[in-house]
Design a protein around this motif. Structure first.
Motif, short mmCIF file in Angstrom:
data_model
loop_
_atom_site.label_atom_id
_atom_site.label_comp_id
_atom_site.label_asym_id
_atom_site.label_seq_id
_atom_site.Cartn_x
_atom_site.Cartn_y
_atom_site.Cartn_z
N THR A 31 -1.97 -1.92 -1.40
CA THR A 31 -1.96 -2.23 -2.83
C THR A 31 -1.54 -0.99 -3.60
OG1 THR A 31 -3.77 -3.81 -2.50
CG2 THR A 31 -3.34 -3.07 -4.77
N TYR A 32 -0.45 -1.11 -4.34
CA TYR A 32 0.03 0.02 -5.13
C TYR A 32 -0.97 0.38 -6.22
CZ TYR A 32 4.55 -1.28 -3.04
OH TYR A 32 5.56 -1.60 -2.18
N THR A 33 -1.17 1.67 -6.41
CA THR A 33 -2.09 2.15 -7.44
C THR A 33 -1.37 2.96 -8.52
OG1 THR A 33 -2.59 4.13 -6.14
CG2 THR A 33 -4.05 2.21 -5.86
N GLN A 34 -0.06 3.08 -8.35
CA GLN A 34 0.76 3.83 -9.31
C GLN A 34 1.92 2.96 -9.78
OE1 GLN A 34 -0.19 6.92 -10.37
NE2 GLN A 34 -1.99 6.58 -9.08
N THR A 90 3.64 -5.88 -5.63
CA THR A 90 2.43 -5.15 -6.04
C THR A 90 1.85 -4.36 -4.88
OG1 THR A 90 1.08 -7.08 -5.55
CG2 THR A 90 1.86 -6.83 -7.83
N GLY A 91 2.52 -4.43 -3.73
CA GLY A 91 2.05 -3.78 -2.52
C GLY A 91 2.83 -4.30 -1.34
N GLN A 105 0.34 6.77 1.20
CA GLN A 105 -1.04 7.23 1.17
C GLN A 105 -1.11 8.74 0.99
OE1 GLN A 105 -3.53 5.52 4.18
NE2 GLN A 105 -5.37 6.24 3.23
N ALA A 144 -1.07 4.38 -3.05
CA ALA A 144 -1.54 3.06 -2.65
C ALA A 144 -2.90 3.14 -1.96
CB ALA A 144 -0.52 2.41 -1.72
N GLU A 145 -3.57 2.00 -1.96
CA GLU A 145 -4.83 1.85 -1.21
C GLU A 145 -4.55 0.90 -0.05
OE1 GLU A 145 -7.60 0.35 -4.09
OE2 GLU A 145 -7.92 2.34 -4.95
#
Length: 95
Positions: free
Chosen positions: A7-10, A45-46, A70, A75-76
């Motif tokens: 899952t993208y976090t940026q 989105t990921g 990572q 991303a998570e």
């Protein structure tokens, strides 16, 4: 086998800046047979990785720490282990 949800976090611009590095990392693990399939989610989105059962969940989580997404905090990752109750015979070497 394992399913890895990324899952993208940026913002997508940050993801795109590291996508070539991420794909190079993927290429080496696809070539080794560890990663069976990989690709982006729709919408983007990921991503998802399908990983062969060649070690423990903890070993896979350690390996994933080297993924540029990572490494750069983009991303998570969530790792789910499963035992295929039904499997296409072509995938038997990965189970």
């Amino acid at each position: 086998m394992f399913v890895v949800t990324i899952t993208y976090t940026q913002p997508i611009e940050a993801i795109e800046a590291k996508t070539a590095e991420h794909r190079e990392w993927l290429d080496q693990h696809v070539a080794s047979g560890l990663i069976v399939a990989a690709g982006p989610m729709v919408p983007r989105t990921g991503g998802i990785l399908i990983v062969a059962s060649r070690g423990t969940k903890e070993e896979l989580e350690t390996l994933l720490k080297a993924d540029p997404f990572q490494v750069h905090g983009l991303a998570e990752y969530e790792v789910a282990e499963f035992k295929a109750g039904k499997l296409n015979p072509a995938l038997a070497p990965f189970a």
